[in-house]
Design a protein around this motif. Structure first.
Motif, PDB file in Angstrom:
ATOM      1  N   GLY A 167     -42.480 -53.801   2.670  1.00  0.00           N
ATOM      2  CA  GLY A 167     -41.127 -54.050   2.188  1.00  0.00           C
ATOM      3  C   GLY A 167     -40.818 -53.108   1.043  1.00  0.00           C
ATOM      4  N   PRO A 168     -39.650 -53.268   0.475  1.00  0.00           N
ATOM      5  CA  PRO A 168     -39.290 -52.417  -0.647  1.00  0.00           C
ATOM      6  C   PRO A 168     -40.188 -52.702  -1.854  1.00  0.00           C
ATOM      7  N   ALA A 190     -33.957 -49.410  -8.359  1.00  0.00           N
ATOM      8  CA  ALA A 190     -33.059 -48.287  -8.058  1.00  0.00           C
ATOM      9  C   ALA A 190     -31.819 -48.779  -7.319  1.00  0.00           C
ATOM     10  N   LEU A 191     -31.991 -49.714  -6.399  1.00  0.00           N
ATOM     11  CA  LEU A 191     -30.853 -50.265  -5.666  1.00  0.00           C
ATOM     12  C   LEU A 191     -29.935 -51.027  -6.604  1.00  0.00           C
ATOM     13  N   ALA A 192     -30.503 -51.835  -7.495  1.00  0.00           N
ATOM     14  CA  ALA A 192     -29.684 -52.587  -8.452  1.00  0.00           C
ATOM     15  C   ALA A 192     -28.920 -51.648  -9.368  1.00  0.00           C
ATOM     16  N   ASP A 193     -29.557 -50.581  -9.834  1.00  0.00           N
ATOM     17  CA  ASP A 193     -28.877 -49.600 -10.685  1.00  0.00           C
ATOM     18  C   ASP A 193     -27.725 -48.925  -9.944  1.00  0.00           C
ATOM     19  N   ALA A 194     -27.937 -48.600  -8.682  1.00  0.00           N
ATOM     20  CA  ALA A 194     -26.887 -47.955  -7.890  1.00  0.00           C
ATOM     21  C   ALA A 194     -25.699 -48.892  -7.691  1.00  0.00           C
ATOM     22  N   VAL A 195     -25.976 -50.171  -7.464  1.00  0.00           N
ATOM     23  CA  VAL A 195     -24.893 -51.141  -7.285  1.00  0.00           C
ATOM     24  C   VAL A 195     -24.119 -51.306  -8.587  1.00  0.00           C
ATOM     25  N   ARG A 196     -24.844 -51.386  -9.719  1.00  0.00           N
ATOM     26  CA  ARG A 196     -24.171 -51.503 -11.022  1.00  0.00           C
ATOM     27  C   ARG A 196     -23.283 -50.286 -11.288  1.00  0.00           C
ATOM     28  N   GLU A 197     -23.804 -49.109 -11.014  1.00  0.00           N
ATOM     29  CA  GLU A 197     -23.052 -47.874 -11.242  1.00  0.00           C
ATOM     30  C   GLU A 197     -21.794 -47.829 -10.372  1.00  0.00           C
ATOM     31  N   ALA A 198     -21.921 -48.258  -9.120  1.00  0.00           N
ATOM     32  CA  ALA A 198     -20.765 -48.244  -8.213  1.00  0.00           C
ATOM     33  C   ALA A 198     -19.719 -49.265  -8.635  1.00  0.00           C
ATOM     34  N   GLY A 199     -20.127 -50.340  -9.303  1.00  0.00           N
ATOM     35  CA  GLY A 199     -19.197 -51.386  -9.710  1.00  0.00           C
ATOM     36  C   GLY A 199     -18.498 -51.126 -11.032  1.00  0.00           C
ATOM     37  N   ARG A 200     -18.951 -50.145 -11.783  1.00  0.00           N
ATOM     38  CA  ARG A 200     -18.319 -49.847 -13.074  1.00  0.00           C
ATOM     39  C   ARG A 200     -16.938 -49.241 -12.855  1.00  0.00           C
ATOM     40  N   PRO A 201     -15.974 -49.670 -13.682  1.00  0.00           N
ATOM     41  CA  PRO A 201     -14.650 -49.044 -13.551  1.00  0.00           C
ATOM     42  C   PRO A 201     -14.722 -47.601 -14.034  1.00  0.00           C
ATOM     43  N   ARG A 202     -14.072 -46.759 -13.327  1.00  0.00           N
ATOM     44  CA  ARG A 202     -14.081 -45.338 -13.665  1.00  0.00           C
ATOM     45  C   ARG A 202     -12.908 -45.028 -14.590  1.00  0.00           C
TER      46      ARG A 202
END
Length: 119
Positions: free
Chosen positions: A72-73, A80-92
């Motif tokens: 498994g992962p 890394a997946l959690a960081d990517a999700v957080r980054e994608a959810g931040r308002p730009r």
């Protein structure tokens, strides 16, 4: 992070755990751990098909790992997946570009000659 690659065998939907590569010049089939990237001249196999692999007559099979088990992962993959999700959810923050100042110098029909800041 590990990909969701599947076994290359027809009608097999199990997850791939090993990669099979042929070395034609040595008449050898090399079976190793799942490669990081899918290569066009290699085959991804599930644990069942990797365990039952046989080579053509006169060929040698080299198994780099005696047993292939689905993994498994790892914790690093999950972080890394959690960081990517957080980054994608931040308002730009939208960059506000200053509007260029242009003054009309001449006009010919529907065409205009403009003078900008840098000219």
């Amino acid at each position: 992070m590990r990909s969701g690659r599947q076994c290359s065998r027809s009608a097999c939907g199990r997850p791939a755990v090993a990669t099979l590569t042929y070395v034609y010049s040595d008449s050898t089939a090399v079976l190793g751990p799942l490669a990081n990237l899918a290569e066009p001249h290699s085959y991804d196999l599930c644990s069942e098909h990797a365990g039952r692999l046989t080579a053509p007559r006169g060929w040698e099979v080299v198994r780099l790992t005696p047993e292939f088990v689905p993994t498994g992962p790892s914790p690093d993959d999950l972080v890394a997946l959690a960081d990517a999700v957080r980054e994608a959810g931040r308002p730009r923050a939208e960059a506000v570009l200053p509007e260029p100042v242009a003054t009309e110098v001449a006009r010919r029909g529907h065409l205009r000659v403009l003078r900008g800041d840098g000219i």
